[in-house]
Every structure is written in C-alpha cells, then in structure tokens.
Design an enzyme around this catalytic site. Structure first.
Site, PDB file in Angstrom:
ATOM      1  N   ASP A   1      46.670  95.063 148.220  1.00 32.66           N
ATOM      2  CA  ASP A   1      45.636  95.208 148.461  1.00 32.66           C
ATOM      3  C   ASP A   1      44.494  93.784 149.479  1.00 32.66           C
ATOM      4  O   ASP A   1      45.608  92.745 149.551  1.00 32.66           O
ATOM      5  CB  ASP A   1      44.566  94.508 147.406  1.00 32.66           C
ATOM      6  CG  ASP A   1      43.113  95.261 147.094  1.00 32.66           C
ATOM      7  OD1 ASP A   1      42.139  96.462 146.654  1.00 32.66           O
ATOM      8  OD2 ASP A   1      42.031  95.021 147.599  1.00 32.66           O
TER       9      ASP A   1
ATOM     10  N   ASN B   1      44.211 104.574 151.137  1.00 32.45           N
ATOM     11  CA  ASN B   1      43.166 104.625 150.236  1.00 32.45           C
ATOM     12  C   ASN B   1      42.316 103.148 150.547  1.00 32.45           C
ATOM     13  O   ASN B   1      41.054 103.570 150.403  1.00 32.45           O
ATOM     14  CB  ASN B   1      42.898 104.779 148.810  1.00 32.45           C
ATOM     15  CG  ASN B   1      41.838 104.054 147.898  1.00 32.45           C
ATOM     16  OD1 ASN B   1      40.815 105.446 147.683  1.00 32.45           O
ATOM     17  ND2 ASN B   1      42.340 102.656 147.179  1.00 32.45           N
TER      18      ASN B   1
ATOM     19  N   TYR C   1      31.204 105.095 159.712  1.00 31.45           N
ATOM     20  CA  TYR C   1      32.152 106.070 157.851  1.00 31.45           C
ATOM     21  C   TYR C   1      32.494 107.776 157.996  1.00 31.45           C
ATOM     22  O   TYR C   1      33.819 107.637 158.134  1.00 31.45           O
ATOM     23  CB  TYR C   1      31.293 105.764 156.820  1.00 31.45           C
ATOM     24  CG  TYR C   1      32.012 105.841 155.518  1.00 31.45           C
ATOM     25  CD1 TYR C   1      32.479 104.608 155.148  1.00 31.45           C
ATOM     26  CD2 TYR C   1      32.020 106.716 155.037  1.00 31.45           C
ATOM     27  CE1 TYR C   1      33.762 105.039 153.940  1.00 31.45           C
ATOM     28  CE2 TYR C   1      32.822 107.264 154.213  1.00 31.45           C
ATOM     29  CZ  TYR C   1      33.193 106.247 153.775  1.00 31.45           C
ATOM     30  OH  TYR C   1      33.920 106.516 152.311  1.00 31.45           O
TER      31      TYR C   1
ATOM     32  N   LYS D   1      36.137 109.100 158.820  1.00 33.83           N
ATOM     33  CA  LYS D   1      36.226 110.027 158.041  1.00 33.83           C
ATOM     34  C   LYS D   1      36.870 111.484 158.717  1.00 33.83           C
ATOM     35  O   LYS D   1      37.876 111.719 157.622  1.00 33.83           O
ATOM     36  CB  LYS D   1      35.639 110.181 156.490  1.00 33.83           C
ATOM     37  CG  LYS D   1      35.613 108.999 156.097  1.00 33.83           C
ATOM     38  CD  LYS D   1      36.795 108.455 155.295  1.00 33.83           C
ATOM     39  CE  LYS D   1      36.673 107.437 154.636  1.00 33.83           C
ATOM     40  NZ  LYS D   1      38.092 106.497 153.575  1.00 33.83           N
TER      41      LYS D   1
ATOM     42  N   ILE E   1      30.902 107.895 145.019  1.00 29.84           N
ATOM     43  CA  ILE E   1      31.547 107.965 143.368  1.00 29.84           C
ATOM     44  C   ILE E   1      31.087 106.232 142.915  1.00 29.84           C
ATOM     45  O   ILE E   1      31.183 105.421 143.459  1.00 29.84           O
ATOM     46  CB  ILE E   1      33.148 108.163 143.336  1.00 29.84           C
ATOM     47  CG1 ILE E   1      33.763 109.150 144.040  1.00 29.84           C
ATOM     48  CG2 ILE E   1      34.133 107.708 142.052  1.00 29.84           C
ATOM     49  CD1 ILE E   1      33.850 110.057 143.204  1.00 29.84           C
TER      50      ILE E   1
ATOM     51  N   THR F   1      31.976 103.106 141.911  1.00 29.26           N
ATOM     52  CA  THR F   1      32.691 102.114 142.299  1.00 29.26           C
ATOM     53  C   THR F   1      31.995 101.101 142.863  1.00 29.26           C
ATOM     54  O   THR F   1      31.199 100.705 143.381  1.00 29.26           O
ATOM     55  CB  THR F   1      34.093 102.129 142.991  1.00 29.26           C
ATOM     56  OG1 THR F   1      33.369 102.510 144.938  1.00 29.26           O
ATOM     57  CG2 THR F   1      34.283 103.978 142.716  1.00 29.26           C
TER      58      THR F   1
END
Ligand SMILES: NC(=O)c1ccc[n+]([C@@H]2O[C@H](COP(=O)([O-])OP(=O)(O)OC[C@H]3O[C@@H](n4cnc5c(N)ncnc54)[C@H](O)[C@@H]3O)[C@@H](O)[C@H]2O)c1
Length: 250
Positions: free
Chosen positions: A37, A90, A156, A160, A189, A191
């Site tokens: 990360d 990810n 984005y 993707k 999701i 997060t």
C-alpha cells in the site's frame, strides 16, 4: 490443508477496504501475503491483524503508479517468501467528480496513472514472476464501471474499462504458461473510498442503484476473488465477474 498453503500472494492497496478483506481471507486460507500500500499505517495494521490471527504477512510501501515500485514489490515477495504465485491488483482511487467537459486534466492523469497504468505495471512484473514460480493466478479489481458508464467519473470509467480489456489480453497471452487472469466488477461497496468522499444522502442514493437494497461488503468481494485465485477456478480465465447486487442486470 488450506487452499492457499505454500502460495505467496501480493495484494496491492491492501491497507484498507477490499484489498484488506482479500489479504485477510487469503492469509486465513494459508497464503503468505505481501500487503502492499502507499499508506504504511494501513498496511502495518493489516499485517499485525493477520499475524496475530496466526497468518503470515509482510508489509511493503508501494505507489502502484510508479513502475519501479511494481518491480520492487515483486522482488520483495520473492525475497521474503521465495516465489510469487498469486496477485491481486486492487489499489485504486475514486478521483474528482465532474462532467467530461469540465474534468480537471490533472485529475484525469492521476486516476489513469493509478487505476489503469498501475494495473499494467503490476502485470508487467507479476506475470513473469508467476511463470517463473510454475504458474498461478491474477485478479484485477475493475468495477461495474468496467462495462457501464456513469455521469461524473469519466476517468474512473475509462480506467476500469481499460482494466477489463487488459485482463482479457493477459489471459490470452499467459493461459498456456499456467497463469489465469480474471477481473472482478464490484458494485458499490461500503469502504473508505466511498465513506470518505460521500455524505449520508449520497450513500443512500447509491443504495438505490442496487436491486438487492444495500451496498456490498468488502468481504463479499474477497470471497469471489479468493475463488478465482483458487484451483477450483481452474478453467476460468480472461473473464469479468460481477459482484454487484444486480446493479448491472438492470
Ligand atoms: N468501494 C467501491 O464501491 C468499489 C466499487 C468497485 C470497485 N472498487 C475498486 O476496488 C479497489 C479498492 O477500493 P476500496 O473501495 O477498497 O478503497 P479504499 O480507499 O478503502 O482502499 C484503497 C487502498 O488503496 C491504496 N492506494 C491508493 N492509491 C494507491 C497507490 N497509488 N498505490 C498503492 N496503494 C494505493 C489506499 O491507500 C487504500 O489503502 C479500487 O480499485 C476501487 O476502484 C471499489
């Protein structure tokens, strides 16, 4: 025997959200996990939680938008754990929200650098290492916006869609060398990517886009990712797998 015993997995953006859930599930299933990360506070916390639960993990600071950092993390995985068998690309950001005709140029470049170029740089170094290890699997985290559009997130959506295409190409190239490559398309999701950027009303608006009547949980994405990485998915490669509460079915 756990399904990832003897395997080393690299998970990028593993210090939070979906990456964290994936890293923890792979470790619980026997993998040695490199928790990569850009944010070492998150990465160190996840490693600490994995090791105190009896798993094996090591943190590595990596900006996926930097090609050299992608080479370095693969070298670290090999040095620390002997080989690299599994990778989950990810790491990602939401980026600015604006219509295409007003979209900030630097925001476009940042989103493409992290969400698309970062996945290519990852594959660029992971694939040869996985071949060298005798084969394995990769999952790239795309989004429902890997096939659908949405107003306000052109960078984005473009990134993707690119991830879905890149996944297909790598799968065609590497299937014969024992490496499967798939992409996953999560719906929205819950997060920090969403909760830090949106207020309660905006979050509620997103719930309404999912016929299932709620947002997804990171663990629900992790289950699919782990399946795709496992030998149970031995004939699944080159494809894009939704986990989206019927978002894209409409
Ligand atoms: N949350 C959602 O609704 C959703 C939906 C579909 C797809 N996704 C995708 O899932 C992935 C993970 O998102 P999340 O929701 O878990 O977000 P998150 O913000 O909770 O976690 C993202 C992690 O990536 C790290 N990161 C950011 N930029 C980085 C960089 N340049 N290099 C390395 N690490 C970096 C962050 O520090 C963070 O730990 C992203 O690719 C995102 O686009 C998320």
């Amino acid at each position: 025997m756990a399904r990832f015993d003897g395997k080393t997995a690299l998970v990028t953006g593993a210090g939070s959200g979906i990456g964290e859930a994936v890293a923890k599930l792979l470790a619980a299933d026997g993998a040695r996990v490199v928790v990569a990360d850009i944010d070492m506070t998150g990465a160190n916390r996840v490693v600490e939680e994995i090791t105190s639960a009896g798993g094996s993990a090591a943190a590595f600071e990596q900006n996926t938008a930097d090609p050299a950092a992608n080479e370095a993390v693969v070298d670290f995985a090999k040095r620390e754990f002997g080989a690299l068998h599994l990778a989950v690309n990810n790491a990602g950001i939401g980026g600015p929200l604006a219509h295409t005709g007003e979209y900030p140029i630097d925001g476009w470049q940042r989103v493409i650098d992290i969400n698309l170029n970062g996945v290519f740089y990852g594959l660029r170094y992971e694939l040869p290492a996985i071949v060298e290890a005798g084969g394995g699997a990769v999952v790239n985290i795309a989004s429902i916006l890997g096939t659908n559009g949405t107003a306000g997130s052109p960078a984005y959506v473009a990134a993707k869609h690119g991830v879905v295409g890149l996944t297909k190409t790598a799968a065609i190239e590497y299937s014969s060398q024992g490496v499967r490559v798939n992409s996953v398309g999560p719906g929205y999701i819950e997060t920090p990517l969403l909760t830090k950027a949106l207020d309660q009303d905006q979050m509620q608006g997103l719930v309404g886009l999912h016929p299932i009547g709620r947002l997804g949980r990171a663990e629900e994405v992790a289950t699919l990712v782990a399946f795709l990485l496992s030998d149970e998915a031995s004939f699944i490669t080159g494809s894009y797998h939704l986990v989206d509460g019927a978002y894209a079915a409409q």
